[in-house]
Design an enzyme around this catalytic site. Structure first.
Site, PDB file in Angstrom:
ATOM      1  N   LYS A   9       5.606   1.564  -5.884  1.00 31.49           N
ATOM      2  CA  LYS A   9       6.674   1.193  -6.200  1.00 31.49           C
ATOM      3  C   LYS A   9       7.602   1.250  -7.401  1.00 31.49           C
ATOM      4  CE  LYS A   9       5.657  -2.973  -2.968  1.00 31.49           C
ATOM      5  NZ  LYS A   9       5.447  -4.596  -2.846  1.00 31.49           N
ATOM      6  N   TYR A  49      10.907  -2.877   5.814  1.00 33.62           N
ATOM      7  CA  TYR A  49      10.677  -4.207   5.588  1.00 33.62           C
ATOM      8  C   TYR A  49      11.212  -5.095   6.784  1.00 33.62           C
ATOM      9  CZ  TYR A  49       8.681  -3.406   0.778  1.00 33.62           C
ATOM     10  OH  TYR A  49       7.867  -3.305  -0.050  1.00 33.62           O
ATOM     11  N   ARG A  91      -5.864  -1.692   2.230  1.00 34.07           N
ATOM     12  CA  ARG A  91      -5.540  -3.103   1.832  1.00 34.07           C
ATOM     13  C   ARG A  91      -6.392  -3.783   1.162  1.00 34.07           C
ATOM     14  NH1 ARG A  91      -0.172  -5.061   3.218  1.00 34.07           N
ATOM     15  NH2 ARG A  91      -1.219  -7.072   3.555  1.00 34.07           N
ATOM     16  N   THR A  97      -0.982 -10.213  -1.735  1.00 35.05           N
ATOM     17  CA  THR A  97       0.281  -9.948  -1.960  1.00 35.05           C
ATOM     18  C   THR A  97       0.852 -10.523  -3.693  1.00 35.05           C
ATOM     19  OG1 THR A  97       0.865  -9.872   0.485  1.00 35.05           O
ATOM     20  CG2 THR A  97       2.830 -10.265  -1.102  1.00 35.05           C
ATOM     21  N   ARG A 108      -3.595  -4.672  -6.992  1.00 35.65           N
ATOM     22  CA  ARG A 108      -2.689  -5.717  -7.800  1.00 35.65           C
ATOM     23  C   ARG A 108      -3.538  -6.985  -8.829  1.00 35.65           C
ATOM     24  NH1 ARG A 108      -0.151  -6.796  -1.509  1.00 35.65           N
ATOM     25  NH2 ARG A 108       1.502  -5.370  -1.878  1.00 35.65           N
ATOM     26  N   ASN A 128       4.507  -6.384  -7.473  1.00 37.02           N
ATOM     27  CA  ASN A 128       2.971  -5.718  -7.229  1.00 37.02           C
ATOM     28  C   ASN A 128       2.384  -4.498  -6.753  1.00 37.02           C
ATOM     29  OD1 ASN A 128       4.059  -5.734  -4.527  1.00 37.02           O
ATOM     30  ND2 ASN A 128       3.110  -7.261  -3.856  1.00 37.02           N
ATOM     31  N   HIS A 131       2.850  -0.857  -1.916  1.00 36.24           N
ATOM     32  CA  HIS A 131       3.018  -1.257  -0.547  1.00 36.24           C
ATOM     33  C   HIS A 131       1.931  -0.554   0.060  1.00 36.24           C
ATOM     34  CE1 HIS A 131       4.366  -1.709   3.330  1.00 36.24           C
ATOM     35  NE2 HIS A 131       3.970  -0.526   3.641  1.00 36.24           N
ATOM     36  N   GLU A 142       5.378   3.229  10.045  1.00 38.11           N
ATOM     37  CA  GLU A 142       5.848   3.655   8.853  1.00 38.11           C
ATOM     38  C   GLU A 142       5.524   4.829   8.296  1.00 38.11           C
ATOM     39  OE1 GLU A 142       4.941  -0.880   6.962  1.00 38.11           O
ATOM     40  OE2 GLU A 142       3.640   0.810   6.377  1.00 38.11           O
TER      41      GLU A 142
HETATM   42  P1  ADP Z   1       2.386  -7.275   1.582  1.00 37.88           P
HETATM   43  O1  ADP Z   1       3.253  -5.890   0.724  1.00 37.88           O
HETATM   44  O2  ADP Z   1       1.178  -7.555   0.947  1.00 37.88           O
HETATM   45  O3  ADP Z   1       2.072  -6.473   2.959  1.00 37.88           O
HETATM   46  P2  ADP Z   1       4.638  -8.648   2.531  1.00 37.88           P
HETATM   47  O4  ADP Z   1       4.844  -7.405   3.629  1.00 37.88           O
HETATM   48  O5  ADP Z   1       4.576  -9.829   3.179  1.00 37.88           O
HETATM   49  O6  ADP Z   1       3.422  -8.530   1.624  1.00 37.88           O
HETATM   50  O7  ADP Z   1       5.966  -8.438   1.828  1.00 37.88           O
HETATM   51  C1  ADP Z   1       6.470  -7.302   1.234  1.00 37.88           C
HETATM   52  C2  ADP Z   1       6.780  -7.369  -0.145  1.00 37.88           C
HETATM   53  O8  ADP Z   1       7.647  -8.229  -0.314  1.00 37.88           O
HETATM   54  C3  ADP Z   1       5.595  -7.772  -1.154  1.00 37.88           C
HETATM   55  O9  ADP Z   1       4.544  -6.754  -1.427  1.00 37.88           O
HETATM   56  C4  ADP Z   1       6.255  -8.273  -2.296  1.00 37.88           C
HETATM   57  O10 ADP Z   1       6.565  -7.105  -3.130  1.00 37.88           O
HETATM   58  C5  ADP Z   1       7.595  -8.847  -1.789  1.00 37.88           C
HETATM   59  N1  ADP Z   1       7.638 -10.137  -1.556  1.00 37.88           N
HETATM   60  C6  ADP Z   1       6.832 -10.942  -0.493  1.00 37.88           C
HETATM   61  N2  ADP Z   1       7.217 -12.386  -0.538  1.00 37.88           N
HETATM   62  C7  ADP Z   1       7.785 -12.568  -1.738  1.00 37.88           C
HETATM   63  C8  ADP Z   1       8.614 -13.674  -2.128  1.00 37.88           C
HETATM   64  N3  ADP Z   1       8.436 -14.770  -1.455  1.00 37.88           N
HETATM   65  N4  ADP Z   1       9.179 -13.513  -3.301  1.00 37.88           N
HETATM   66  C9  ADP Z   1       9.434 -12.267  -3.833  1.00 37.88           C
HETATM   67  N5  ADP Z   1       9.051 -11.314  -3.472  1.00 37.88           N
HETATM   68  C10 ADP Z   1       8.274 -11.237  -2.296  1.00 37.88           C
HETATM   69 MG    MG Z   2       3.401  -5.959   4.326  1.00 37.92          MG
END
Ligand code: ADP
Ligand code: MG
Length: 168
Positions: A9, A49, A91, A97, A108, A128, A131, A142
């Site tokens: 990212k 997303y 993962r 996350t 992370r 974080n 992705h 994806e």
């Molecule tokens: P992951 O990346 O662990 O698969 P998600 O797919 O749920 O998590 O979310 C995508 C991305 O959106 C996260 O990696 C994070 O950067 C961001 N994100 C998720 N939830 C929040 C939140 N509540 N506030 C701000 N950013 C968020």
């Molecule tokens: Mg995700």
């Protein structure tokens, strides 16, 4: 062999730790079969997303909006990594996350710190670093979204000598 999508990212690129993160994936034996830097458009990120990741229903509209703004803040490096159960492995290496919850030893957990509470209070996305596809279905969708077939490469690594046990 299983493939997964990783996106370094904007925070990873701007902090200059893209190489260190990539090294972790290489060290465990994952094979880089696709790699490119790009500045994804809003529409590209929306598809990633929401159409694929279903983020609005899972995390809410506000989290979705701040995440798209964060991902739009600079170029990213997209990678396709291949290996034995690569989706779950990546993962595991990436961690939870929320960096606050991500264990030490994960990318992370080792390189970032932020909480959902702090992000929500300040209207920002969670920086974080990485992705990673959530499951094999998400990975297939994806990879097709981020890479054309001609951008995915086939070659042999030294590591495969140790993982390919049956000749087919
Ligand atoms: P992951 O990346 O662990 O698969 P998600 O797919 O749920 O998590 O979310 C995508 C991305 O959106 C996260 O990696 C994070 O950067 C961001 N994100 C998720 N939830 C929040 C939140 N509540 N506030 C701000 N950013 C968020
Ligand atoms: Mg995700």
């Amino acid at each position: 062999m299983e493939k997964t999508l990783v996106v370094l990212k904007p925070d990873a690129i701007q902090r200059g730790i893209a190489g260190e993160i990539l090294t972790r994936f290489e060290k465990v034996g994952l094979k880089i079969v696709g790699a490119k830097m790009l500045a994804p458009s809003y529409d590209h990120l929306y598809h990633h997303y929401e159409n694929i990741g279903k983020m609005v229903s899972r995390r809410g509209q506000k989290a979705f909006d701040v995440t798209l703004a964060m991902m739009n803040a600079g170029p990213v490096i997209a990678l396709v990594l291949e290996g034995v159960e690569a989706v779950a492995l990546v993962r595991k290496m990436v961690g939870a996350t929320e960096p606050k919850s991500a264990l030490p030893g994960t990318i992370r957990g080792d390189y970032s710190h932020m909480s959902f509470g702090h992000a929500d209070a300040n209207d920002v996305g969670i920086p974080n670093l990485v992705h990673a596809s959530g499951d094999t279905t998400e990975a297939a969708l994806e990879i097709a979204h981020w890479f054309s077939e001609s951008e995915i490469y086939t070659y042999e690594t030294a590591h495969e000598k140790f993982t390919q046990t049956k000749k087919k």
